[in-house]
Design an enzyme around this catalytic site. Structure first.
Site, PDB file in Angstrom:
ATOM      1  N   GLN A  69       0.819  -1.222   0.000  1.00 14.91           N
ATOM      2  CA  GLN A  69       0.000   0.000   0.000  1.00 14.91           C
ATOM      3  C   GLN A  69       0.851   1.269   0.000  1.00 14.91           C
ATOM      4  O   GLN A  69       2.047   1.236   0.309  1.00 14.91           O
ATOM      5  CB  GLN A  69      -0.889   0.009   1.237  1.00 14.91           C
ATOM      6  N   HIS A  70       0.202   2.365  -0.345  1.00 16.89           N
ATOM      7  CA  HIS A  70       0.666   3.744  -0.096  1.00 16.89           C
ATOM      8  C   HIS A  70       1.775   4.273  -1.003  1.00 16.89           C
ATOM      9  O   HIS A  70       1.977   5.488  -1.065  1.00 16.89           O
ATOM     10  CB  HIS A  70       1.162   3.943   1.347  1.00 16.89           C
ATOM     11  N   ASP A 225      -2.310  -4.963  -0.451  1.00 19.95           N
ATOM     12  CA  ASP A 225      -1.944  -6.332  -0.048  1.00 19.95           C
ATOM     13  C   ASP A 225      -2.716  -6.804   1.190  1.00 19.95           C
ATOM     14  O   ASP A 225      -3.121  -7.971   1.271  1.00 19.95           O
ATOM     15  CB  ASP A 225      -0.424  -6.505   0.121  1.00 19.95           C
TER      16      ASP A 225
HETATM   17  O1  5SP Z   1       1.744   0.153   4.770  1.00 24.35           O
HETATM   18  C1  5SP Z   1       1.201  -0.911   4.950  1.00 24.35           C
HETATM   19  C2  5SP Z   1      -0.203  -0.996   5.438  1.00 24.35           C
HETATM   20  O2  5SP Z   1      -0.747   0.237   5.784  1.00 24.35           O
HETATM   21  C3  5SP Z   1       1.960  -2.188   4.712  1.00 24.35           C
HETATM   22  O3  5SP Z   1       1.293  -3.292   5.213  1.00 24.35           O
HETATM   23  C4  5SP Z   1       2.266  -2.346   3.250  1.00 24.35           C
HETATM   24  O4  5SP Z   1       1.044  -2.628   2.582  1.00 24.35           O
HETATM   25  C5  5SP Z   1       3.338  -3.358   2.971  1.00 24.35           C
HETATM   26  O5  5SP Z   1       3.020  -4.650   3.362  1.00 24.35           O
HETATM   27  P1  5SP Z   1       4.106  -5.845   3.413  1.00 24.35           P
HETATM   28  O6  5SP Z   1       4.856  -5.811   2.127  1.00 24.35           O
HETATM   29  O7  5SP Z   1       4.966  -5.601   4.593  1.00 24.35           O
HETATM   30  O8  5SP Z   1       3.282  -7.101   3.563  1.00 24.35           O
END
Ligand code: 5SP
Ligand code: ADP
Length: 421
Positions: A69-70, A225
């Site tokens: 995300q983000h 994700d």
């Molecule tokens: O920033 C967030 C949720 O807000 C993280 O959960 C990212 O979405 C990355 O996830 P992973 O790669 O660590 O599973």
């Protein structure tokens, strides 16, 4: 036999599963690493996706991407990245986030406007950072996408061939889309980005397709994700998921949007039309990998070592803020090792302290989620670090609710495959 593919383009790697669309049986699994670091050329995600797909993505009937995300993918008028993407775990935008919170009148205003109080991770803070520190890049930014939006666009043929789209799950992590109202807050985007108004992807309804690949496969909307994991696990009321990848996330399905002015709980939307209140920490699986590296042992050895030390590691405590921290919001923090004594200065005690430190940090996150009236009848632990048996064992001790560790599986990719199906 109709087949579908699910892609998890996450922080450290890209994973692909190809499934029988009728039975869900996994027919193929692939994985390819992403480069290290917190800024990445989007082309590296595309290369990893093609490598993990192993030539099969052109032959499935439908596919979807769930992504970290983000991350800020800033594109010029021709659809080319103006710079490498800034990832969710890049903390340089911490000051920008704090400034945005102050400028709007405080955390309550943000929680009400978009369900989430900006921290360094959020796209809106990264845009503010770009405007302040790289104005020439900001000026060239004609369009802003998230990692999964960008990959979905590439799958559909890219610039000139397809319209960029996103979904409500991933859009809810930008800081300029309101889950409660289901609409962009262009005013907040412009405020963050120095009055600039880049194009944003259309937000698809759940299950509305994004388009087709040049080979004719249907491309589903995809999602973030964590939303993908919720789909892959098929969670229900009372289920809380703890995902231990690069991030440690704690989330649950909800019927109503969250708005936590403390900033701990992000009031995300999910990929089904509901909501996904979530707490995210910056230090999970890599706490274990860094500890294993320090001890010069494998992850399997670390698991064995941690089991030989007593619960509580004899008082040795690892405060695991190795990458700064997001919850609590301490982007400049570093880790600490406390309680060293002659008897606890051993590989086994350090291994145990690392696992306990990672899990206690996540247990705090679970408390923050419960404080927002999320019921936790059981916790499902997934993600790379859940592959270590000791993690599930200690999780059961520290969470204070029944813990299940589902069969190790790529639940994010499976969720994307389920959406595609
Ligand atoms: O920033 C967030 C949720 O807000 C993280 O959960 C990212 O979405 C990355 O996830 P992973 O790669 O660590 O599973
Ligand atoms: N058996 C294991 N014990 C502990 N950590 C593990 C194990 N297997 C994988 N990991 C760690 O899990 C992480 C990858 O998990 P993953 O959920 O794929 O992360 P991300 O989604 O952030 O890319 C890596 O840091 C890896 O070292």
């Amino acid at each position: 036999m109709p087949t579908v593919a699910g892609v998890d383009s996450s922080t450290q790697s890209c994973k692909v599963v190809v499934c029988d669309a009728d039975t869900g049986e996994v027919l193929h699994r692939g994985r390819a690493p992403h480069p290290e670091g917190t800024e990445i050329a989007p082309a590296a995600w595309w290369r990893a996706l093609r490598e993990a797909g192993d030539g099969l993505l052109d032959r499935v009937d439908a596919l979807a991407v769930a992504g970290q995300q983000h991350g800020l993918v800033a594109l010029d008028a021709a659809g080319r990245p103006v710079r490498d993407a800034l990832l969710w775990n890049d903390t340089r935008s911490a000051r920008a986030a704090a400034d945005l919170v102050d400028e709007l009148g405080g955390p309550q205003q943000w929680a009400e406007a978009v369900g989430t109080v900006p921290v360094a991770a959020l796209t809106v803070a990264k845009l503010r950072w770009l405007a302040a520190h790289e104005p020439e890049h900001a000026d060239r930014t004609a369009r802003v996408l998230l990692p999964h939006d960008w990959l979905t666009w590439q799958l559909c043929g890219g610039p000139g061939r397809a319209e960029p789209v996103t979904d409500r799950g991933d859009a809810s992590g930008t800081g300029y889309w309101s889950p409660a109202q289901g609409r962009y807050r262009h005013d907040l985007l412009a405020r963050a980005f120095g009055g600039r108004a880049p194009q944003l992807p259309r937000v698809l309804d759940p299950f509305e397709p994004a388009g087709r690949t040049p080979h004719g496969a249907l491309v589903a909307a995809g999602t973030g994700d964590n939303m993908g994991a919720a789909l892959g696990l098929g969670i229900g009321p009372g289920d809380v998921v703890v995902s231990l990848g690069t991030s440690g996330t704690v989330f649950a399905r909800a019927a109503h949007p969250a708005a936590d002015p403390s900033g701990a709980v992000a009031g995300f939307a999910d990929a089904t039309g509901r909501f996904l209140p979530l707490v995210c920490t910056l230090n999970a699986a890599r706490v274990l990998t860094s500890t294993a590296r320090l001890l010069d042992v494998t992850l399997d050895d670390l698991d064995r070592l941690a089991r030989t030390a007593e619960p509580g590691a004899g008082g040795l405590v690892l405060l695991p803020y190795l990458g700064g921290e997001r919850t609590p919001n301490l982007p400049e923090a570093a880790g600490s090792l406390l309680g060293l004594r002659h008897d606890t200065m051993s590989p086994a005690h350090l291994a145990r302290a690392a696992v306990e430190g990672m899990l206690c940090n996540v247990a705090d996150a679970l408390d923050r989620l419960r404080a927002q009236h999320v019921e936790a009848r059981r916790v499902l632990v997934i993600g790379g670090a859940a592959r270590a048996p000791v993690v599930g064992e200690i999780a059961a001790e520290v969470f204070g609710v029944p813990v299940a560790v589902p069969e190790p599986e790529e639940y994010v990719a499976l969720g994307a495959a389920r959406q595609a199906a």
